[in-house]
Design a protein around this motif. Structure first.
Motif: not given
Length: 168
Positions: A68, A83, A81
């Motif tokens: 992440s 994902t 960050t």
């Protein structure tokens, strides 16, 4: 007294097959998810992805920070960050999510993959404790640490002074 530059004039390498520690893999995005397999058949510890057919950011991810967290070299931003860049580090490459910077449909990319030392270990060799995945054989390590605002040293796990350091 100079010698010409060719492999016959270079010292023998400790690594017979460089593809066991590094691979450059080109691929075409599919817009959803896909696995990118490297030619060396190793689990990478550090991956640098870049679009070839369009203007996209460089995306860097490593096993210490996990899937992440990422770095972008062509930005002043620190760690970010997301994902959907690299979704997993696999035994022979990585799996990608649907991020347009790394897997847009029909776009072409390159993924540089390096093998370091696997899972991170705590390194107290410097004045700042670090987390390190190191391969002294390949002369490559991935290191994370938190600076303290003063001159400091950071352990890297290589057993010899590195010839090049990239810090972000």
């Amino acid at each position: 007294g100079f010698k010409s530059l060719h492999t016959g004039n270079l010292p023998d390498s400790a690594i017979e097959n460089g593809s066991e520690y590094f691979a450059a893999t080109t691929y075409t995005g599919n817009g959803t998810s896909q696995s990118i397999v490297n030619s060396g058949g190793f689990q990478p510890d550090f991956v640098w992805l870049k679009g070839r057919s369009g203007a996209t950011a460089h995306a860097l991810q490593d096993t210490i920070r996990g899937t992440s967290k990422y770095l972008i070299t062509n930005s002043t931003n620190g760690e970010g960050t997301l994902t959907n860049l690299i979704t997993s580090f696999n035994s022979n490459g990585v799996s990608l999510g649907d991020n347009a910077n790394t897997n847009a449909n029909a776009a072409t990319y390159v993924g540089w993959q390096w093998k370091a030392g696997g899972a991170a270990v705590t390194n107290t060799a410097g004045s700042i404790t670090s987390q390190v995945s190191a391969s002294p054989t390949a002369g490559f390590s991935v290191v994370t640490y938190t600076g303290n605002g003063v001159n400091a040293t950071v352990g890297h796990g290589l057993g010899a002074a590195p010839k090049m350091v990239i810090v972000k």
